[in-house]
Motif scaffolding. Sequence first.
Motif, PDB file in Angstrom:
ATOM      1  N   LEU A 191       0.816  -1.208   0.000  1.00  0.00           N
ATOM      2  CA  LEU A 191       0.000   0.000   0.000  1.00  0.00           C
ATOM      3  C   LEU A 191       0.855   1.265   0.000  1.00  0.00           C
ATOM      4  O   LEU A 191       0.444   2.290  -0.547  1.00  0.00           O
ATOM      5  CB  LEU A 191      -0.940   0.011   1.204  1.00  0.00           C
ATOM      6  N   THR A 192       2.036   1.200   0.603  1.00  0.00           N
ATOM      7  CA  THR A 192       2.926   2.366   0.601  1.00  0.00           C
ATOM      8  C   THR A 192       3.695   2.500  -0.705  1.00  0.00           C
ATOM      9  O   THR A 192       4.433   3.466  -0.882  1.00  0.00           O
ATOM     10  CB  THR A 192       3.957   2.284   1.745  1.00  0.00           C
ATOM     11  N   THR A 193       3.545   1.531  -1.601  1.00  0.00           N
ATOM     12  CA  THR A 193       4.250   1.416  -2.894  1.00  0.00           C
ATOM     13  C   THR A 193       5.710   1.005  -2.722  1.00  0.00           C
ATOM     14  O   THR A 193       6.467   1.012  -3.680  1.00  0.00           O
ATOM     15  CB  THR A 193       4.179   2.719  -3.737  1.00  0.00           C
ATOM     16  N   TYR A 194       6.098   0.634  -1.492  1.00  0.00           N
ATOM     17  CA  TYR A 194       7.473   0.181  -1.266  1.00  0.00           C
ATOM     18  C   TYR A 194       7.724  -1.142  -1.986  1.00  0.00           C
ATOM     19  O   TYR A 194       8.823  -1.402  -2.473  1.00  0.00           O
ATOM     20  CB  TYR A 194       7.712   0.030   0.237  1.00  0.00           C
ATOM     21  N   GLU A 195       6.698  -2.007  -2.025  1.00  0.00           N
ATOM     22  CA  GLU A 195       6.788  -3.260  -2.767  1.00  0.00           C
ATOM     23  C   GLU A 195       5.649  -3.336  -3.778  1.00  0.00           C
ATOM     24  O   GLU A 195       4.602  -2.700  -3.599  1.00  0.00           O
ATOM     25  CB  GLU A 195       6.717  -4.466  -1.817  1.00  0.00           C
ATOM     26  N   LYS A 196       5.852  -4.116  -4.818  1.00  0.00           N
ATOM     27  CA  LYS A 196       4.822  -4.319  -5.831  1.00  0.00           C
ATOM     28  C   LYS A 196       4.106  -5.639  -5.597  1.00  0.00           C
ATOM     29  O   LYS A 196       4.716  -6.613  -5.153  1.00  0.00           O
ATOM     30  CB  LYS A 196       5.435  -4.307  -7.232  1.00  0.00           C
ATOM     31  N   SER A 197       2.828  -5.643  -5.902  1.00  0.00           N
ATOM     32  CA  SER A 197       2.067  -6.878  -5.790  1.00  0.00           C
ATOM     33  C   SER A 197       2.372  -7.780  -6.972  1.00  0.00           C
ATOM     34  O   SER A 197       2.827  -7.321  -8.027  1.00  0.00           O
ATOM     35  CB  SER A 197       0.570  -6.581  -5.731  1.00  0.00           C
ATOM     36  N   SER A 198       2.104  -9.076  -6.809  1.00  0.00           N
ATOM     37  CA  SER A 198       2.251 -10.030  -7.909  1.00  0.00           C
ATOM     38  C   SER A 198       0.993 -10.078  -8.760  1.00  0.00           C
ATOM     39  O   SER A 198       1.038 -10.394  -9.958  1.00  0.00           O
ATOM     40  CB  SER A 198       2.542 -11.432  -7.363  1.00  0.00           C
ATOM     41  N   LYS A 199      -0.151  -9.754  -8.148  1.00  0.00           N
ATOM     42  CA  LYS A 199      -1.439  -9.793  -8.836  1.00  0.00           C
ATOM     43  C   LYS A 199      -2.430  -8.927  -8.091  1.00  0.00           C
ATOM     44  O   LYS A 199      -2.279  -8.678  -6.895  1.00  0.00           O
ATOM     45  CB  LYS A 199      -1.956 -11.235  -8.898  1.00  0.00           C
ATOM     46  N   GLY A 200      -3.452  -8.444  -8.784  1.00  0.00           N
ATOM     47  CA  GLY A 200      -4.479  -7.644  -8.150  1.00  0.00           C
ATOM     48  C   GLY A 200      -4.171  -6.162  -8.218  1.00  0.00           C
ATOM     49  O   GLY A 200      -3.226  -5.729  -8.885  1.00  0.00           O
TER      50      GLY A 200
END
Length: 295
Positions: free
Chosen positions: A48-57
Motif C-alpha cells: 500500500l505504501t508502494t514500497y513493494e509491488k504486488s504479484s497480482k491484483g
Amino acid sequence: MPIKVDQLSKSYNNHLALNDVSFEIPNGQIVGFLGPNGAGKSTLLKILTTYEKSSKGAAWVNNLNIEDDHFEVKKHIGYLPEHNPLYLQQYPKEYLSFNAAVYNTPIARIDEVVELTGLGDVLSKKIGTLSKGYRQRVGLAAAILHDPAVLLLDEPTTGLDPNQLEDIRNLIRNLGKDKTVLLSTHIMQEVNAMCDRVIIINKGNLVDDRLLHTNQESTIYEVGFDTDFNSELLKSLPHFSSLKIKPNNCFEIVFSQQEPTALFDFAVAQHLKITHLKEKQLDIESLFKEVTEAH
C-alpha cells in the motif's frame, strides 16, 4: 474510497505471502489488521505504501491506483513501520524539519504536530535519549506531518509501558476521527481499545472482516434451551448471521441486528424452554483463535 484492495496477491519465489485479499475501508474508520506472525500483514502495508509491488491484483489509496500513481499516492499516506526509523542524533524538531522539507510542508505545521503528539516536553532532548513511547510519538508526528488522509501503522504500541500505551492509544483514536487508519498488530487488547473494525488474515488469506461494535453491525446472543433439538433450525431465524454450538444445549448466535424476540418466538414454536439468554460482546481473542486455527 481511502483504501481499496482488490484480489491482491504477493509471492516471494515459491512462497505465497498474500492470496487474493480484498477489502475496502471508508473515511474515519480505525481498522485493526490482525494475523499470526508471517501472515502477510507487513507485506500488505508495504504494498500500500508502494514500497513493494504486488504479484497480482490492484489497490487504491484515496482513489489513486498504487501502481499507476505511486508517487502521488505517497503524498496521501502516513506510514509508521514496525521498526521506527529515526535519526537518533537529531532533536525532534530537527527531524521533523527534515521531513517537512521532503514533503514541502510549511514549517508552521511542525508546531501543530508537536502539540498534537505531546512532544513539547522533549524538544530539547536528542531522539536517541528518548523513551520508546516518545520515540513512537516522534514517528507518529512525522507520519502525520504532511496531513495525509490515510495512516498505516505497523505494531505502533509494541514494547510500551502502560502509561505510554494509553497515551499512544488516545493519540491514535484522536487521529482516527478525521483520517482512515489501518493498524497492524498482534495484540488483541489494542484492537478492542482503539478499533472500529477488525480484518484478520492467516497464511496470506483474509479469514474474517467485521465491525466490532454490535450496535453498528451485529448482535451476539448466548442462549440455552432445556432439551435437544435440531440446531439447524436456528439458521432460519430472521437476520441470522452465524451459529456456534456449545455444550449442554447452549448456542452462540450472531444476528445482523438485535433479534431477542425472534429467539422467544422460536422457543414457543419448537416447544422449548429458554434456560438463559444474554447479549455478549465480541471476544477478539476467541475469534482470532477460531478463524486462524480453522485455516
